[in-house]
Design a protein around this motif. Structure first.
Motif, PDB file in Angstrom:
ATOM      1  N   VAL A   1     -41.961  23.366   7.389  1.00  0.00           N
ATOM      2  CA  VAL A   1     -41.224  24.126   6.597  1.00  0.00           C
ATOM      3  C   VAL A   1     -42.055  25.968   7.951  1.00  0.00           C
ATOM      4  O   VAL A   1     -41.028  26.447   8.052  1.00  0.00           O
ATOM      5  CB  VAL A   1     -40.754  24.800   4.980  1.00  0.00           C
ATOM      6  CG1 VAL A   1     -40.488  26.046   5.420  1.00  0.00           C
ATOM      7  CG2 VAL A   1     -40.418  23.804   4.928  1.00  0.00           C
TER       8      VAL A   1
ATOM      9  N   ILE B   1     -31.786  28.793   1.175  1.00  0.00           N
ATOM     10  CA  ILE B   1     -32.517  28.740   2.234  1.00  0.00           C
ATOM     11  C   ILE B   1     -31.823  28.405   3.474  1.00  0.00           C
ATOM     12  O   ILE B   1     -32.528  29.463   4.641  1.00  0.00           O
ATOM     13  CB  ILE B   1     -33.535  27.282   2.359  1.00  0.00           C
ATOM     14  CG1 ILE B   1     -34.499  27.522   1.968  1.00  0.00           C
ATOM     15  CG2 ILE B   1     -34.021  26.709   3.827  1.00  0.00           C
ATOM     16  CD1 ILE B   1     -34.993  25.833   1.338  1.00  0.00           C
TER      17      ILE B   1
ATOM     18  N   SER C   1     -36.614  21.290   5.011  1.00  0.00           N
ATOM     19  CA  SER C   1     -36.461  21.823   3.635  1.00  0.00           C
ATOM     20  C   SER C   1     -35.802  20.043   2.958  1.00  0.00           C
ATOM     21  O   SER C   1     -36.907  19.720   1.529  1.00  0.00           O
ATOM     22  CB  SER C   1     -35.536  22.466   3.175  1.00  0.00           C
ATOM     23  OG  SER C   1     -36.059  23.934   3.595  1.00  0.00           O
TER      24      SER C   1
ATOM     25  N   TYR D   1     -37.951  17.915   1.525  1.00  0.00           N
ATOM     26  CA  TYR D   1     -38.688  17.931   0.140  1.00  0.00           C
ATOM     27  C   TYR D   1     -37.431  17.703  -0.711  1.00  0.00           C
ATOM     28  O   TYR D   1     -37.714  17.341  -1.883  1.00  0.00           O
ATOM     29  CB  TYR D   1     -39.399  19.621   0.098  1.00  0.00           C
ATOM     30  CG  TYR D   1     -40.744  19.781  -0.563  1.00  0.00           C
ATOM     31  CD1 TYR D   1     -41.462  19.717   0.223  1.00  0.00           C
ATOM     32  CD2 TYR D   1     -40.091  19.791  -2.078  1.00  0.00           C
ATOM     33  CE1 TYR D   1     -42.498  20.267  -0.710  1.00  0.00           C
ATOM     34  CE2 TYR D   1     -41.732  19.862  -2.060  1.00  0.00           C
ATOM     35  CZ  TYR D   1     -43.148  20.164  -1.761  1.00  0.00           C
ATOM     36  OH  TYR D   1     -43.768  20.067  -2.685  1.00  0.00           O
ATOM     37  N   LEU D   2     -36.923  18.276  -0.588  1.00  0.00           N
ATOM     38  CA  LEU D   2     -35.403  17.576  -1.092  1.00  0.00           C
ATOM     39  C   LEU D   2     -35.083  16.233  -1.548  1.00  0.00           C
ATOM     40  O   LEU D   2     -34.492  15.897  -2.998  1.00  0.00           O
ATOM     41  CB  LEU D   2     -34.117  18.466  -1.062  1.00  0.00           C
ATOM     42  CG  LEU D   2     -34.731  20.123  -0.954  1.00  0.00           C
ATOM     43  CD1 LEU D   2     -33.773  21.147  -0.488  1.00  0.00           C
ATOM     44  CD2 LEU D   2     -35.190  20.890  -2.916  1.00  0.00           C
TER      45      LEU D   2
ATOM     46  N   TYR E   1     -39.379  23.248  -6.318  1.00  0.00           N
ATOM     47  CA  TYR E   1     -38.880  21.640  -7.055  1.00  0.00           C
ATOM     48  C   TYR E   1     -39.142  20.333  -7.215  1.00  0.00           C
ATOM     49  O   TYR E   1     -38.670  19.793  -7.807  1.00  0.00           O
ATOM     50  CB  TYR E   1     -37.809  21.209  -5.189  1.00  0.00           C
ATOM     51  CG  TYR E   1     -36.959  20.118  -5.723  1.00  0.00           C
ATOM     52  CD1 TYR E   1     -35.883  20.437  -5.979  1.00  0.00           C
ATOM     53  CD2 TYR E   1     -36.757  19.321  -5.040  1.00  0.00           C
ATOM     54  CE1 TYR E   1     -33.967  19.024  -6.127  1.00  0.00           C
ATOM     55  CE2 TYR E   1     -36.707  17.896  -5.058  1.00  0.00           C
ATOM     56  CZ  TYR E   1     -34.747  18.016  -6.054  1.00  0.00           C
ATOM     57  OH  TYR E   1     -34.036  16.952  -6.311  1.00  0.00           O
TER      58      TYR E   1
ATOM     59  N   THR F   1     -39.137  28.667  -2.997  1.00  0.00           N
ATOM     60  CA  THR F   1     -38.284  27.844  -2.900  1.00  0.00           C
ATOM     61  C   THR F   1     -38.440  26.114  -2.975  1.00  0.00           C
ATOM     62  O   THR F   1     -38.196  25.736  -4.264  1.00  0.00           O
ATOM     63  CB  THR F   1     -36.538  28.167  -2.705  1.00  0.00           C
ATOM     64  OG1 THR F   1     -36.670  28.931  -2.131  1.00  0.00           O
ATOM     65  CG2 THR F   1     -36.264  27.793  -2.687  1.00  0.00           C
ATOM     66  N   VAL F   2     -39.225  25.976  -1.621  1.00  0.00           N
ATOM     67  CA  VAL F   2     -39.387  24.190  -1.782  1.00  0.00           C
ATOM     68  C   VAL F   2     -40.203  23.675  -2.894  1.00  0.00           C
ATOM     69  O   VAL F   2     -39.637  22.446  -3.400  1.00  0.00           O
ATOM     70  CB  VAL F   2     -39.429  23.941  -0.208  1.00  0.00           C
ATOM     71  CG1 VAL F   2     -40.120  22.712  -0.023  1.00  0.00           C
ATOM     72  CG2 VAL F   2     -38.640  24.668   0.500  1.00  0.00           C
ATOM     73  N   SER F   3     -41.821  24.413  -3.105  1.00  0.00           N
ATOM     74  CA  SER F   3     -42.708  23.626  -3.983  1.00  0.00           C
ATOM     75  C   SER F   3     -42.051  23.661  -5.073  1.00  0.00           C
ATOM     76  O   SER F   3     -42.114  22.688  -6.131  1.00  0.00           O
ATOM     77  CB  SER F   3     -43.478  24.717  -3.581  1.00  0.00           C
ATOM     78  OG  SER F   3     -44.265  24.979  -2.504  1.00  0.00           O
TER      79      SER F   3
ATOM     80  N   ASN G   1     -39.316  30.868   1.296  1.00  0.00           N
ATOM     81  CA  ASN G   1     -39.088  28.429   2.218  1.00  0.00           C
ATOM     82  C   ASN G   1     -40.292  28.418   0.883  1.00  0.00           C
ATOM     83  O   ASN G   1     -40.250  27.141   0.419  1.00  0.00           O
ATOM     84  CB  ASN G   1     -39.285  29.020   3.160  1.00  0.00           C
ATOM     85  CG  ASN G   1     -37.920  29.162   3.947  1.00  0.00           C
ATOM     86  OD1 ASN G   1     -36.727  28.734   3.233  1.00  0.00           O
ATOM     87  ND2 ASN G   1     -38.052  29.514   5.200  1.00  0.00           N
TER      88      ASN G   1
ATOM     89  N   THR H   1     -32.980  24.481   6.611  1.00  0.00           N
ATOM     90  CA  THR H   1     -32.229  23.154   5.435  1.00  0.00           C
ATOM     91  C   THR H   1     -32.981  22.318   5.564  1.00  0.00           C
ATOM     92  O   THR H   1     -33.004  21.074   5.518  1.00  0.00           O
ATOM     93  CB  THR H   1     -30.752  23.672   5.587  1.00  0.00           C
ATOM     94  OG1 THR H   1     -30.870  25.111   5.937  1.00  0.00           O
ATOM     95  CG2 THR H   1     -30.084  22.823   4.685  1.00  0.00           C
TER      96      THR H   1
END
Lengths: 482, 482
Positions: free
Chosen positions: A72, B127, A52, A55-56, B166, B162-164, B159, A49
């Motif tokens: 990641v 995640i 991540s 990215y978020l 976004y 999911t991350v990409s 991961n 997390t």
């Protein structure tokens, strides 16, 4: 075939119904066996997390960009259960990546001077050569053992950079971004594994050594108990219940590869909390102790073999030796437990305390042997030849023949195969061996006990050496409560 | 400290000079030990060049694009030495990727209905949860053993997607491209490992079983030879040369984890060339035979222990048993070699041929034991008590005490540490044990030989079972030349 299928289909709903319960029990069991597993799982989730967020969260993404993916990836691949394993993998990955990047840029520098077609051929050839030679390198025993992962990452990175460089103009910039991201990922891994509820491979190795010694002690004690106390019914229940003798020494005998892996990881761990000792963590000495314990274990296996052999010494004869043997074994067990305790508490042990009673017990057994000089006489002799000895009544059990070896084997295999009837050839052999002197297994038993004592000596010596190398506390009388 | 450094610096040029020669010798040795390694290295180089063409050749690049990188990655990671290992890894990777992609799209579908902030929180939470639970799952023994790599890939892929998702709008398109590239990479791997100079794990398992049986045969033969023929000087050279007894059984005892890995890979291999047998490759039966061989090996270790024990039976007494023991062992060796040969040639063996002479040899030994009824009398008895037996002259060797166990241990450790002087405690123990009856080790030796024969029975039985399950050729007299 069809019947099988039908049966399986019938069983399916039943299985489906039980599945959640079985799953819950398994989940609970895995965590109960070692609660650190649950903590580690949470650590991985938290680390993922964390990276991540690169990215978020908008401001962080501005800095790192698409390359955050590599952070990641690094966390997923590098973060292992113990600190040593994480460091070992992380450093392997790091050095592999750096070496590969340097080499790829060197090649790129050379290829760049020529035209596009030449570059394609050059890249293809270098991929072939580096691919083949790196793969060959992985077969070197030393590299396979210590750097296999690093070499794999080297090959992977080299190929990725070299191939990409053909189509991307500023490969240096792309690579730099990735290296930053990987560094961030590695940083998170190191932080998590070294500073937040760390699990140490060294600790694991230490504890497994203690439990192996205790297991051997329990195993040898149970062996001798069984030899002198077993009753007929023992043979019947032998196959259904797990034999503690067997499980205890089996764990020691099968420990080689696990131990070596843990020790390799342990050798990467910094000794953060070793204010007492400047030495490196003595993983090699632990491996040595493990080897010696396995050597001791082989003697216990042989002892177990004589307990479960086909030819059985009559009970009256065994009774003669019961007391000295049990005394000797209880001394051996005591010494082993003392050793285990001293390792657990990281203090040295006193060889005198360990062996003074052992010495007396050995003499005791020796005296008993000498007082029964005519014991080892074959059963062909008339009873008038043995004045000092109670009449041996040979207890030849054909029904129990091969139980030892067979049960060993069946415990290994998955249960459920019906027992095969002994073929004529086998029982012929069994009968022959039953005619042997019944004193043989007793002699073997005693000789192996003495062998165990001799090997115990080496165990003591190596554990002392371990105490010296690992800077255990000095021995003090009644020192356990310090 | 400074001296050490100076010494090392002095040695450096010498080492540098020798390095190329040592390297060449190592390179040659790795290839000579198993020439398939060189072929495998070339295969990897060739496969990598092949997938690189996706990037280097314009028309191919038009089709696949930047995603070609994933094909390269797949080849580096999946292509293993044997077909089974490649398939096992490839299928693990494939199913992990597909499962992760499906789950990630499901989550994406749910998250897409809400605003950007909610999505970020949702992605972060998922995640964390998936990361923690997947990591916990990897501690389940069954999953750790068979699907560890698949679960790792699942976590990685989940991961990444999911991350990409976004930041990328059409994540489905991106993913599809990658899946194509991975499929191409996997195709190359399967082609290379199954059809071009394939190496089969099943073949490896088969051959290692043969060589283990042969090793045990050589080991037990050498053991008995040494027991009856050894001279004083043997003890001196013992530590410098590798003991063939030791190396042979050690290979068997340490084979567990390697065998299990190979067997796991072998169970993935299709039986392309098995026109004779419809059964799956019986890797479980090979594992069973391996377990039984290890069980046999423990008896050999114990036998080795009695050969190198501290208390030695006098030569004259040993001579009495020399012929029957050597005969028995040569029969055991012959049976083992016959078994090894039958496995190698994939034909069944005839139990009668294997055991008829064994039976006679056992009876022979039994007769000898009976004809020396007073042998197992302790040394305290006067010589006037033993009419049938030559005068035993006890050869008590204090100097050689512990050689057996110690040399075992020193062979394990790297050479170069000076031998420590025995501490008083140790020699006290040693002296005590030397006072034991010298007949004890002989009795133990004979009992263990008989135990070996009993265990040989189980080996024969399991090898026959292997022949049945693996559909070996039926036994024919003189069938080897078929």
């Amino acid at each position: 075939m069809m019947n099988d299928l039908a049966k399986k289909t019938d069983e399916l709903p039943e299985k489906m119904k039980r599945f959640p319960m079985v799953l819950c029990r398994n989940i609970w069991k895995v965590g109960r066996d070692d609660p650190r597993r649950a903590i580690h799982a949470l650590k991985v989730g938290f680390s993922l997390t964390l990276v991540s967020l690169l990215y978020l969260m908008e401001p962080l993404f501005q800095g790192v960009g698409q390359n955050a993916i590599w952070a990641v990836m690094t966390v997923v691949v590098v973060l292992e259960f113990t600190a040593g394993a994480t460091l070992c993998k992380g450093l392997n990955r790091g050095s592999g990546t750096l070496l590969a990047a340097s080499l790829a840029f060197l090649f790129e520098f050379v290829a760049n001077k020529y035209g596009k077609d030449f570059r394609a051929v050059f890249i293809g050839t270098s991929i072939f050569l580096i691919g083949a030679s790196t793969t060959y390198l992985r077969f070197f025993p030393n590299i396979k053992k210590n750097y296999d992962y690093g070499v794999l990452v080297f090959l992977l990175t080299f190929n990725l950079i070299t191939v990409s460089s053909y189509r991307v103009d500023d490969i240096l910039k792309v690579t730099r971004g990735r290296v930053y991201a990987i560094a961030i990922g590695s940083g998170v891994c190191i932080l998590m594994s070294l500073f937040i509820f760390p699990n140490w491979s060294g600790e694991d190795l230490h504890n497994s050594t203690v439990s192996k010694i205790e297991g051997l002690a329990r195993s040898i004690e149970a062996c001798v108990d069984k030899y002198f106390n077993d009753e007929e019914q023992d043979l019947e229940i032998d196959d259904t219940t797990e034999d503690p003798i067997y499980t205890n020494y089996k764990a020691v005998l099968d420990s080689k590869s696990t131990d070596e892996t843990i020790a390799r990881h342990a050798s990467w761990e910094p000794r953060l909390f070793s204010w007492r000792c400047r030495n490196k963590f003595p993983s090699q000495q632990y491996i040595k102790v493990g080897g010696i314990l396995r050597h001791f274990g082989y003697a216990v296996v042989a002892l177990h073999g004589t307990v479960e052999t086909e030819i059985r010494t009559s009970k009256s004869v065994r009774l003669l030796f019961k007391d000295p043997c049990i005394r000797l074994v209880s001394e051996v067990t005591k010494s082993l437990m003392e050793l285990a305790g001293s390792i657990r508490n990281r203090r040295r042990c006193s060889p005198d305390i360990l062996t003074e009673n052992l010495h007396l017990a050995l003499q005791d057994l020796n005296t008993t042997l000498k007082s029964q000089p005519r014991l080892f006489i074959g059963p062909t002799n008339g009873p008038n030849d043995m004045p000092k000895m109670p009449q041996p009544k040979p207890e030849k059990r054909l029904s129990g023949s091969k139980t030892g070896s067979r049960s060993f084997f069946e415990r290994k295999s998955s249960v459920g195969r019906e027992r095969k009837v002994l073929r004529p050839m086998l029982s012929k052999l069994a009968i022959t061996s039953l005619e042997f002197s019944e004193a043989l297994p007793l002699a073997a038993f005693v000789a192996l006990l003495v062998e165990c004592v001799a090997r115990l000596d080496i165990v003591i010596e190596e554990v002392e050496e371990l105490g010296r190398v690992a800077c255990f506390k000095e021995f003090k009388d009644g020192g356990d409560d310090v």
